[in-house]
Design a protein around this motif. Structure first.
Motif, PDB file in Angstrom:
ATOM      1  N   ARG A  67     -12.151  -2.522  -1.221  1.00 34.72           N
ATOM      2  CA  ARG A  67     -12.612  -1.216  -0.757  1.00 34.72           C
ATOM      3  C   ARG A  67     -11.741  -0.668   0.372  1.00 34.72           C
ATOM      4  O   ARG A  67     -11.636   0.551   0.545  1.00 34.72           O
ATOM      5  CB  ARG A  67     -14.069  -1.309  -0.293  1.00 34.72           C
ATOM      6  N   LEU A  68     -11.108  -1.550   1.122  1.00 34.45           N
ATOM      7  CA  LEU A  68     -10.214  -1.116   2.197  1.00 34.45           C
ATOM      8  C   LEU A  68      -8.795  -0.831   1.712  1.00 34.45           C
ATOM      9  O   LEU A  68      -7.934  -0.457   2.508  1.00 34.45           O
ATOM     10  CB  LEU A  68     -10.173  -2.183   3.297  1.00 34.45           C
ATOM     11  N   GLY A  69      -8.532  -1.010   0.436  1.00 32.09           N
ATOM     12  CA  GLY A  69      -7.201  -0.723  -0.094  1.00 32.09           C
ATOM     13  C   GLY A  69      -6.173  -1.787   0.237  1.00 32.09           C
ATOM     14  O   GLY A  69      -4.975  -1.488   0.278  1.00 32.09           O
ATOM     15  N   VAL A  70      -6.622  -3.026   0.459  1.00 28.12           N
ATOM     16  CA  VAL A  70      -5.701  -4.107   0.826  1.00 28.12           C
ATOM     17  C   VAL A  70      -5.182  -4.832  -0.400  1.00 28.12           C
ATOM     18  O   VAL A  70      -3.981  -5.065  -0.530  1.00 28.12           O
ATOM     19  CB  VAL A  70      -6.397  -5.104   1.778  1.00 28.12           C
ATOM     20  N   THR A  71      -6.057  -5.215  -1.294  1.00 25.76           N
ATOM     21  CA  THR A  71      -5.693  -6.083  -2.408  1.00 25.76           C
ATOM     22  C   THR A  71      -5.739  -5.360  -3.747  1.00 25.76           C
ATOM     23  O   THR A  71      -6.425  -4.348  -3.918  1.00 25.76           O
ATOM     24  CB  THR A  71      -6.632  -7.295  -2.482  1.00 25.76           C
ATOM     25  N   GLU A  72      -4.995  -5.927  -4.692  1.00 31.28           N
ATOM     26  CA  GLU A  72      -4.968  -5.435  -6.069  1.00 31.28           C
ATOM     27  C   GLU A  72      -4.832  -6.622  -7.011  1.00 31.28           C
ATOM     28  O   GLU A  72      -4.362  -7.694  -6.630  1.00 31.28           O
ATOM     29  CB  GLU A  72      -3.769  -4.514  -6.301  1.00 31.28           C
ATOM     30  N   GLY A  73      -5.206  -6.412  -8.259  1.00 23.01           N
ATOM     31  CA  GLY A  73      -4.982  -7.395  -9.297  1.00 23.01           C
ATOM     32  C   GLY A  73      -4.017  -6.862 -10.331  1.00 23.01           C
ATOM     33  O   GLY A  73      -3.399  -5.805 -10.149  1.00 23.01           O
ATOM     34  N   LEU A  74      -3.904  -7.561 -11.436  1.00 27.24           N
ATOM     35  CA  LEU A  74      -3.020  -7.086 -12.504  1.00 27.24           C
ATOM     36  C   LEU A  74      -3.569  -5.826 -13.152  1.00 27.24           C
ATOM     37  O   LEU A  74      -2.805  -4.972 -13.606  1.00 27.24           O
ATOM     38  CB  LEU A  74      -2.845  -8.177 -13.560  1.00 27.24           C
ATOM     39  N   THR A  75      -4.888  -5.698 -13.196  1.00 27.78           N
ATOM     40  CA  THR A  75      -5.516  -4.533 -13.817  1.00 27.78           C
ATOM     41  C   THR A  75      -6.553  -3.950 -12.868  1.00 27.78           C
ATOM     42  O   THR A  75      -6.896  -4.537 -11.849  1.00 27.78           O
ATOM     43  CB  THR A  75      -6.206  -4.919 -15.138  1.00 27.78           C
TER      44      THR A  75
END
Length: 533
Positions: A67-75
């Protein structure tokens, strides 16, 4: 606030569009604009839940990082609930148990390149974490590099939902530095359990892939880099200038964790904060015009009936309880109009479910009449979400009117989950975001309602339900999979093991000058590269 004024306020919110992308606060037409030159100021955010597991991506804190825009995944999940590209720009299914993901060019926040080796290592760490992330609770995953910009992901059993699983917040991809045993901030910690999902508690561990030993500070890929954590009171994030999606508009985020909803609303109202999540209904009308934004979510409140022991082992008693409950009262009175009376397990936030709901299959309708009178049962719930005890009290009144004798038990979630899963109560009131863990409706049904489900609060073990869920899980085509999920829902509702009560909405407070906040029914996103003031 008087009833007329309340109805007008609610009606105004209901007219607001349901968006799963960005919205334009204050009426601007550019709320969904792409990231730009990054000249904007810092954002100030008031969040409801503090980190409980040292910001580990494998537990409840995973959603906070997302929610803080720190992490992402492959999708990631798009507005229709489908898996869409994130760090992987495309993918294909090679066989029943093998998928090939093509990576986009991207960098981690520590400056290193996102490579097939680093992605495979990150997924391997997640798969071997203890306890396992909820997105992987039902699969055994292996990830290996496969040439330039490609990663092969295999599962022990065929898993058509794999792209959905990899969109889960707990499947964030971090740089190798995040998993070092001596990583700063990587001390093990004992955290709390996720109040709306399968068991995800952090336990004290000593391995490098254990929950507490993963450090997301400066090692993720999102538009904002976590640079400082002040215990459970706040966090500082700076813009990550090399973000693959373009520099964020805002130069950073100053987040404060404020548990009290009134205090969050006051902070927004006074100008101390730009964004405040989970505004209480009673506070929303006092915000500036246009500052309260309501969105339907995939979080449902339901009454789970113990099918293994006690009175609700008898399906006729379950049917009597279900017939005694008026869900419209819960939506209108307890939630003050900020919830929808339950339609089923999958609510209106899942637009694909509209028109696909089938009549419950195999439901017991035999009247018990006087046989119900004097039957004693215990309803349990938790007070982490303040509306739940009130819901339980209304259910107590409705069930007692039908002839049951009802006792209530209310505790903190961390002190009641194990007893609920062990069947120590006759019924349990729970708020559950059905799509938070995997985004796949079939996986949610498998976890919550099958014989081997890891979060089966009703202790349901019905072979017809298991067959329906297995049939749905064998399908690859998303549309056919959704159709089969609705058929399985009809089977589950036919057992009366669960009585859906309300489909919840949330109110996000946004200062009029702020643009590009994400209203996400899956509750995974809030601030993105487009968010600014």
């Amino acid at each position: 606030m008087g009833s007329v004024r309340r109805r007008r306020f609610v009606a105004g919110l209901l007219l607001a569009p349901l968006l799963t992308g960005c919205f334009a606060s204050g009426g601007s037409s550019d709320g969904a604009s792409s990231p730009g030159s990054g000249s904007g100021g810092r954002l100030r955010m008031a969040l409801a839940f503090p980190p409980t597991e040292n910001f580990s991506p494998y537990g409840a804190d995973a959603t906070l990082l997302s929610r803080l825009g720190v992490t992402e995944g492959l999708t990631r999940l798009d507005g229709n609930g489908a898996a869409s590209p994130a760090l992987a720009e495309s993918w294909s299914r090679e066989s029943d148990g093998s998928w090939l993901f093509t990576l986009r060019e991207a960098r981690f926040q520590d400056g290193t390149e996102v490579t097939p080796e680093s992605v495979a290592a990150a997924l391997t760490h997640a798969a071997s974490a203890t306890p396992v992330p909820t997105a992987l609770a039902e699969v055994k995953l292996t990830a290996t590099p496969s040439g330039d910009h490609r990663v092969r992901v295999t599962t022990a059993e065929p898993d058509p939902a794999l792209p959905f699983r990899l969109a889960g917040p707990s499947m964030a991809v971090l740089s190798p530095k995040a998993y070092a045993k001596d990583a700063e901030g990587g001390k093990d910690a004992e955290g709390s359990k996720d109040a709306e999902g399968p068991k995800s508690s952090a336990s004290k561990t000593d391995g490098s892939t254990k929950r507490g030993a993963v450090n997301p500070v400066g090692t993720a890929t999102g538009p904002f880099e976590l640079t400082k954590v002040t215990g459970s009171t706040g966090a500082t994030l700076d813009r990550f200038d090399d973000y693959w999606g373009g520099r964020a508009h805002a130069s950073g985020i100053d987040a404060r964790f404020i548990a009290d909803g009134t205090a969050r609303a006051n902070a927004l109202r006074s100008g101390e904060e730009d964004i405040a999540e989970a505004i209480p209904v009673a506070q929303a009308a006092s915000l500036a015009e246009g500052a309260a934004h309501e969105v339907s979510t995939t979080r449902n409140t339901s009454l789970h009936l113990n099918t293994r022991s006690g009175p609700f082992k008898d399906p006729r008693f379950r049917a009597a309880a279900r017939r005694a409950i008026d869900t419209s009262v819960l939506a209108e009175n307890v939630h003050e109009g900020h919830a929808d009376p339950a339609q089923g397990i999958f609510g209106p936030a899942l637009t694909w479910a509209k028109g696909k709901r089938a009549k419950p299959v195999g439901r017991a309708e035999a009247a018990l009449g006087k046989d119900v009178k004097g039957t004693t049962l215990t309803i349990a719930t938790y007070d982490n979400r303040p509306e739940l005890p009130e819901v339980a009290q209304v259910l107590q009144q409705q069930l007692e009117k039908a002839g049951f004798t009802v006792k209530l038990t209310v505790r903190e979630y961390a002190r009641i989950e194990s007893d609920a899963l062990a069947g120590k109560f006759d019924a349990f009131v729970s708020a559950r975001n059905t799509m938070l863990d995997t985004g796949d409706p079939v996986s949610a049904l498998s976890t919550d309602f099958t014989c081997d489900g890891s979060y089966n609060l009703a202790l349901l073990c019905d072979r017809g339900v298991d067959r329906a869920v297995a049939t749905a899980d064998s399908l690859v085509d998303p549309g056919k999979r959704q159709d089969a999920a609705m058929a399985a829902e009809a089977r589950i509702l036919g057992t009366d093991a669960v009585v859906p009560l309300v489909h919840q909405r949330i109110i996000v407070g946004v200062a009029p000058a702020v643009r590009g906040v994400t209203l996400d029914p899956y509750e995974r996103a809030l601030a993105t590269a487009s968010t600014r003031r």
